[in-house]
Motif scaffolding. Structure first.
Motif, PDB file in Angstrom:
ATOM      1  N   SER A 190      -1.506  -4.193  -0.478  1.00 17.61           N
ATOM      2  CA  SER A 190      -2.270  -4.156   1.042  1.00 17.61           C
ATOM      3  C   SER A 190      -2.056  -2.721   1.432  1.00 17.61           C
ATOM      4  CB  SER A 190      -1.443  -5.137   2.121  1.00 17.61           C
ATOM      5  OG  SER A 190      -0.218  -4.646   2.551  1.00 17.61           O
ATOM      6  N   ILE A 191      -3.124  -2.268   2.238  1.00 15.18           N
ATOM      7  CA  ILE A 191      -3.095  -0.901   2.911  1.00 15.18           C
ATOM      8  C   ILE A 191      -1.764  -0.717   3.642  1.00 15.18           C
ATOM      9  CG2 ILE A 191      -3.961   0.729   4.641  1.00 15.18           C
ATOM     10  CD1 ILE A 191      -6.760  -0.705   4.143  1.00 15.18           C
ATOM     11  N   GLY A 192      -1.341  -1.900   4.513  1.00 11.06           N
ATOM     12  CA  GLY A 192      -0.134  -1.784   5.142  1.00 11.06           C
ATOM     13  C   GLY A 192       1.392  -1.494   4.390  1.00 11.06           C
ATOM     14  N   ASP A 193       1.367  -2.171   3.269  1.00 12.06           N
ATOM     15  CA  ASP A 193       2.445  -1.994   2.113  1.00 12.06           C
ATOM     16  C   ASP A 193       2.442  -0.663   1.637  1.00 12.06           C
ATOM     17  OD1 ASP A 193       3.361  -4.500   2.769  1.00 12.06           O
ATOM     18  OD2 ASP A 193       2.608  -5.603   1.145  1.00 12.06           O
ATOM     19  N   TRP A 194       1.389  -0.115   1.215  1.00 13.02           N
ATOM     20  CA  TRP A 194       0.811   1.222   0.606  1.00 13.02           C
ATOM     21  C   TRP A 194       1.620   2.319   1.635  1.00 13.02           C
ATOM     22  CZ3 TRP A 194      -2.030   5.404   1.996  1.00 13.02           C
ATOM     23  CH2 TRP A 194      -2.290   6.144   1.293  1.00 13.02           C
ATOM     24  N   VAL A 195       1.245   1.978   2.902  1.00 13.01           N
ATOM     25  CA  VAL A 195       1.660   3.158   3.924  1.00 13.01           C
ATOM     26  C   VAL A 195       3.051   3.148   3.944  1.00 13.01           C
ATOM     27  CG1 VAL A 195       1.700   3.776   6.460  1.00 13.01           C
ATOM     28  CG2 VAL A 195      -0.514   3.054   5.103  1.00 13.01           C
ATOM     29  N   LYS A 196       3.863   1.888   4.047  1.00 15.01           N
ATOM     30  CA  LYS A 196       5.220   1.884   4.233  1.00 15.01           C
ATOM     31  C   LYS A 196       6.147   2.363   3.107  1.00 15.01           C
ATOM     32  CE  LYS A 196       5.130  -2.748   6.638  1.00 15.01           C
ATOM     33  NZ  LYS A 196       5.387  -4.053   6.795  1.00 15.01           N
ATOM     34  N   GLU A 197       5.397   2.610   1.741  1.00 12.19           N
ATOM     35  CA  GLU A 197       6.359   3.365   0.693  1.00 12.19           C
ATOM     36  C   GLU A 197       6.506   4.776   1.197  1.00 12.19           C
ATOM     37  OE1 GLU A 197       4.482   0.700  -2.865  1.00 12.19           O
ATOM     38  OE2 GLU A 197       3.801   2.672  -2.626  1.00 12.19           O
ATOM     39  N   ASP A 198       5.713   5.499   2.062  1.00 13.14           N
ATOM     40  CA  ASP A 198       5.903   6.752   2.457  1.00 13.14           C
ATOM     41  C   ASP A 198       5.104   6.979   3.632  1.00 13.14           C
ATOM     42  OD1 ASP A 198       6.354   9.572   2.624  1.00 13.14           O
ATOM     43  OD2 ASP A 198       6.029   9.900   0.287  1.00 13.14           O
ATOM     44  N   GLN A 199       5.700   6.640   4.750  1.00 12.30           N
ATOM     45  CA  GLN A 199       4.509   6.633   6.002  1.00 12.30           C
ATOM     46  C   GLN A 199       4.499   8.105   6.364  1.00 12.30           C
ATOM     47  OE1 GLN A 199       5.926   3.868   9.094  1.00 12.30           O
ATOM     48  NE2 GLN A 199       4.405   4.703  10.640  1.00 12.30           N
ATOM     49  N   ASN A 200       5.226   8.956   6.378  1.00  8.99           N
ATOM     50  CA  ASN A 200       4.896  10.415   6.766  1.00  8.99           C
ATOM     51  C   ASN A 200       3.894  10.806   5.865  1.00  8.99           C
ATOM     52  OD1 ASN A 200       6.696  10.197   9.084  1.00  8.99           O
ATOM     53  ND2 ASN A 200       8.437  11.035   7.856  1.00  8.99           N
ATOM     54  N   ALA A 201       4.055  10.570   4.556  1.00  9.68           N
ATOM     55  CA  ALA A 201       2.840  11.302   3.663  1.00  9.68           C
ATOM     56  C   ALA A 201       1.544  10.707   3.746  1.00  9.68           C
ATOM     57  CB  ALA A 201       3.538  11.548   2.405  1.00  9.68           C
ATOM     58  N   ARG A 202       1.776   9.329   3.817  1.00 14.72           N
ATOM     59  CA  ARG A 202       0.405   8.585   3.671  1.00 14.72           C
ATOM     60  C   ARG A 202      -0.301   8.160   5.075  1.00 14.72           C
ATOM     61  NH1 ARG A 202       2.356   4.533  -1.127  1.00 14.72           N
ATOM     62  NH2 ARG A 202       2.415   6.042  -2.789  1.00 14.72           N
ATOM     63  N   GLU A 203      -0.062   8.228   6.224  1.00 15.85           N
ATOM     64  CA  GLU A 203      -0.838   8.001   7.278  1.00 15.85           C
ATOM     65  C   GLU A 203      -1.924   9.121   7.200  1.00 15.85           C
ATOM     66  OE1 GLU A 203       1.547   6.091  10.875  1.00 15.85           O
ATOM     67  OE2 GLU A 203       1.645   8.257  10.762  1.00 15.85           O
ATOM     68  N   VAL A 204      -3.134   8.869   7.623  1.00 18.13           N
ATOM     69  CA  VAL A 204      -4.118   9.589   7.584  1.00 18.13           C
ATOM     70  C   VAL A 204      -4.865   9.898   8.914  1.00 18.13           C
ATOM     71  CG1 VAL A 204      -4.957   8.746   5.367  1.00 18.13           C
ATOM     72  CG2 VAL A 204      -5.958   7.502   7.442  1.00 18.13           C
ATOM     73  N   ASP A 205      -5.582  10.803   9.074  1.00 18.19           N
ATOM     74  CA  ASP A 205      -6.235  11.476  10.284  1.00 18.19           C
ATOM     75  C   ASP A 205      -7.538  10.563  10.473  1.00 18.19           C
ATOM     76  OD1 ASP A 205      -4.993  14.100  10.524  1.00 18.19           O
ATOM     77  OD2 ASP A 205      -5.402  13.952   8.626  1.00 18.19           O
ATOM     78  N   LEU A 206      -8.053  10.220   9.371  1.00 18.26           N
ATOM     79  CA  LEU A 206      -9.442   9.610   9.760  1.00 18.26           C
ATOM     80  C   LEU A 206      -9.807   8.315   8.982  1.00 18.26           C
ATOM     81  CD1 LEU A 206     -12.447   9.080  10.904  1.00 18.26           C
ATOM     82  CD2 LEU A 206     -13.074  10.936   9.185  1.00 18.26           C
ATOM     83  N   VAL A 207      -9.895   7.003   9.330  1.00 19.29           N
ATOM     84  CA  VAL A 207     -10.179   5.972   8.434  1.00 19.29           C
ATOM     85  C   VAL A 207     -11.756   5.541   8.795  1.00 19.29           C
ATOM     86  CG1 VAL A 207     -10.123   3.238   8.293  1.00 19.29           C
ATOM     87  CG2 VAL A 207      -8.107   4.846   8.752  1.00 19.29           C
ATOM     88  N   LEU A 208     -12.529   5.455   7.771  1.00 17.63           N
ATOM     89  CA  LEU A 208     -13.659   5.000   7.655  1.00 17.63           C
ATOM     90  C   LEU A 208     -13.972   3.792   7.010  1.00 17.63           C
ATOM     91  CD1 LEU A 208     -17.006   5.345   8.386  1.00 17.63           C
ATOM     92  CD2 LEU A 208     -17.131   6.354   6.353  1.00 17.63           C
ATOM     93  N   ASP A 209     -14.027   2.670   7.852  1.00 16.06           N
ATOM     94  CA  ASP A 209     -13.915   1.334   7.397  1.00 16.06           C
ATOM     95  C   ASP A 209     -15.353   0.711   7.188  1.00 16.06           C
ATOM     96  OD1 ASP A 209     -13.001  -1.272   7.206  1.00 16.06           O
ATOM     97  OD2 ASP A 209     -14.244  -1.885   9.183  1.00 16.06           O
ATOM     98  N   CYS A 210     -15.532   0.424   5.585  1.00 18.08           N
ATOM     99  CA  CYS A 210     -16.886   0.039   5.388  1.00 18.08           C
ATOM    100  C   CYS A 210     -16.592  -1.500   4.713  1.00 18.08           C
ATOM    101  CB  CYS A 210     -17.405   0.849   4.136  1.00 18.08           C
ATOM    102  SG  CYS A 210     -17.548   2.560   4.512  1.00 18.08           S
ATOM    103  N   ALA A 211     -15.407  -2.207   5.204  1.00 23.18           N
ATOM    104  CA  ALA A 211     -15.387  -3.553   4.399  1.00 23.18           C
ATOM    105  C   ALA A 211     -15.252  -4.485   5.760  1.00 23.18           C
ATOM    106  CB  ALA A 211     -14.137  -3.383   3.678  1.00 23.18           C
ATOM    107  N   GLY A 212     -14.516  -4.183   6.709  1.00 19.56           N
ATOM    108  CA  GLY A 212     -14.296  -5.127   7.795  1.00 19.56           C
ATOM    109  C   GLY A 212     -13.164  -6.057   7.496  1.00 19.56           C
TER     110      GLY A 212
END
Length: 341
Positions: free
Chosen positions: A220-242
Motif C-alpha cells: 500500500s502507499i501507506g506502508d511504502w511511506v512508513k519504510e522511510d517517511q522523511n525521504a518518501r513524503e511528497v510535495d504533490l499528489v495527483l490522484d487519478c485512481a480514487g
C-alpha cells in the motif's frame, strides 16, 4: 458547403442515466446557433471512465435536458465555422467539450471555438482522439491546480529549478490521465516522480519518466511511506485512481503539501489518523484550446507520446465503453466514428 451536410446522423445514446446500456440511434445533425459554434465531423472519440454515471454523480453539472450522447474526446474535421472564427472548413481539430453538452460518440458535433485546437500534424485521427481530456486533466492537475510551475515546459530556468525540488506522486499512473501526467511532470523538470501502478505496468511508466514505483498489488502507499517517511513524503499528489488509492495518498503527502484528485473530494477520504495540514481539492477540467495548443507543440516536438490501449469500430461502441469502465486499460480506449485513420 452547407448543402453537403446531412440532416440525420448516427449517434450512441444512453437512454437511461441509471444504466450503462447504450444504443446506436439516428438523430438530427446539430445546427450551430451561437456565434462561437463550430460544426465538426467526428472521426474518432474516446470514452472516459465514469462518464456514464456523471448525470447521477453531478446533476448540478449535467442538466436534465442534455441529449445523452457520451464521448468527451474529439478528433475531427471542421465542416462549418463563423466567418469571424480562427477555424475554417477543412481544418483538422481536437477538443474536450463541457460535459453538459452532447458528446462525441456521433458523426457530427458542435464544439465551441474556445475548446478547439488544431490537431498535431504528426498524429492520425485515432492517436489524436487519445489526447484531449487526458492531456488536459494531467496538465491542469499538475500546473493549474497543483504546485508545479508551467513555465518550465517552455524552458524557463527558474521554473525548472523550482520543479526539480519537488517530489510528485501520481496514482493510476499507467492510465489515460496518469500516463500523460508522468510525462508532463518529467518535461517540467521533476526528478522524483513516484508512480502507483499494477505489476504489468512497471516498465511502461518507467519509460514515461517515473523514477520510483509503488506496485499496489505488493504494497500500500501507506506502508511504502512508513519504510522511510522523511525521504518518501511528497510535495504533490495527483490522484487519478480514487477509492483506496486516494485515501492512502494522505499518508504520502507532506504537511503543507498539496493533494489534487480528478476522481472525488479528497477530504471525504482522509483517514482519521492523518492530522497534517494539506491543501486538498477535487477538480473538473476546464476545456481549453489554448492549453491544447501547448500540448500540440510538445507532441509535434516528440516530447510527449500518445498511449493507446485498444481501438474499436463504431458498431463496437458497447465494447469500447465496457473496456474503459472495467478493463483497466493502459492508456486510452479509442472509438472510431468515421472510419478514417
Amino acid at each position: 458547403m452547407a448543402a453537403t451536410i446531412p440532416t440525420k446522423m448516427k449517434a450512441v445514446l444512453q437512454p437511461d442515466k441509471n444504466s450503462h446500456n447504450l444504443i446506436l440511434s439516428e438523430v438530427s445533425v446539430p445546427i450551430p446557433n451561437r456565434p462561437d459554434d463550430v460544426l465538426v465531423r467526428v472521426h474518432a472519440t474516446s470514452p472516459c471512465k465514469g462518464e456514464l454515471d456523471w448525470a447521477l454523480w453531478a446533476p448540478e453539472f449535467i442538466g436534465p435536458d442534455k441529449k445523452p450522447i457520451p464521448g468527451q474526446d474529439l478528433a475531427g474535421t471542421v465542416v462549418s465555422a463563423p466567418s469571424t472564427s480562427s477555424f475554417k472548413a477543412g481544418d483538422g481539430v481536437y477538443a474536450r467539450i463541457n460535459a453538459n453538452r452532447p458528446g462525441y460518440a456521433a458523426e457530427y458535433v458542435i464544439a465551441r471555438e474556445s475548446e478547439l485546437a488544431i490537431k498535431p500534424k504528426n498524429l492520425g485521427w485515432v492517436e489524436t482522439a487519445a489526447a484531449p481530456i487526458s492531456a488536459l486533466t494531467g496538465y491542469q492537475g499538475l500546473f493549474t491546480q497543483g504546485s508545479l510551475d508551467h513555465l518550465a515546459l517552455k524552458g524557463d530556468k527558474a521554473a525548472l529549478e523550482k520543479n526539480a525540488k519537488q517530489r510528485v506522486l501520481i496514482t493510476g499512473a499507467s492510465g489515460g490521465v496518469g500516463s500523460w501526467a508522468v510525462q508532463l511532470a518529467r518535461e517540467a523538470g521533476v526528478k522524483n516522480i513516484v508512480a502507483v501502478v499494477g505489476e504489468r505496468n512497471i516498465e511502461f511508466v518507467r519509460e514515461l519518466g517515473a523514477s520510483e514505483m509503488i506496485v499496489y498489488t505488493r504494497q500500500s502507499i501507506g506502508d511504502w511511506v512508513k519504510e522511510d517517511q522523511n525521504a518518501r513524503e511528497v510535495d504533490l499528489v495527483l490522484d487519478c485512481a480514487g477509492g483506496s488509492s486516494l485515501a492512502a495518498s494522505w499518508y504520502a503527502v507532506k504537511d503543507g503539501g498539496k493533494l489534487v484528485s480528478v476522481c472525488s473530494v479528497p477530504e471525504d477520504s482522509r483517514p482519521k489518523d492523518v492530522k497534517k495540514t494539506v491543501q486538498s481539492l477535487w477538480f473538473v477540467i476546464t476545456p481549453s484550446g489554448k492549453d491544447l495548443d501547448l500540448i500540440t507543440g510538445m507532441i509535434e516536438a516528440s516530447r510527449l507520446q500518445v498511449n493507446i490501449d485498444s481501438v474499436f469500430e463504431f458498431d463496437q461502441f458497447a465494447d469500447a465503453f465496457e473496456k474503459t469502465e472495467t478493463g483497466h486499460p493502459r492508456g486510452k480506449v479509442i472509438l472510431k466514428v468515421s472510419g478514417e485513420l
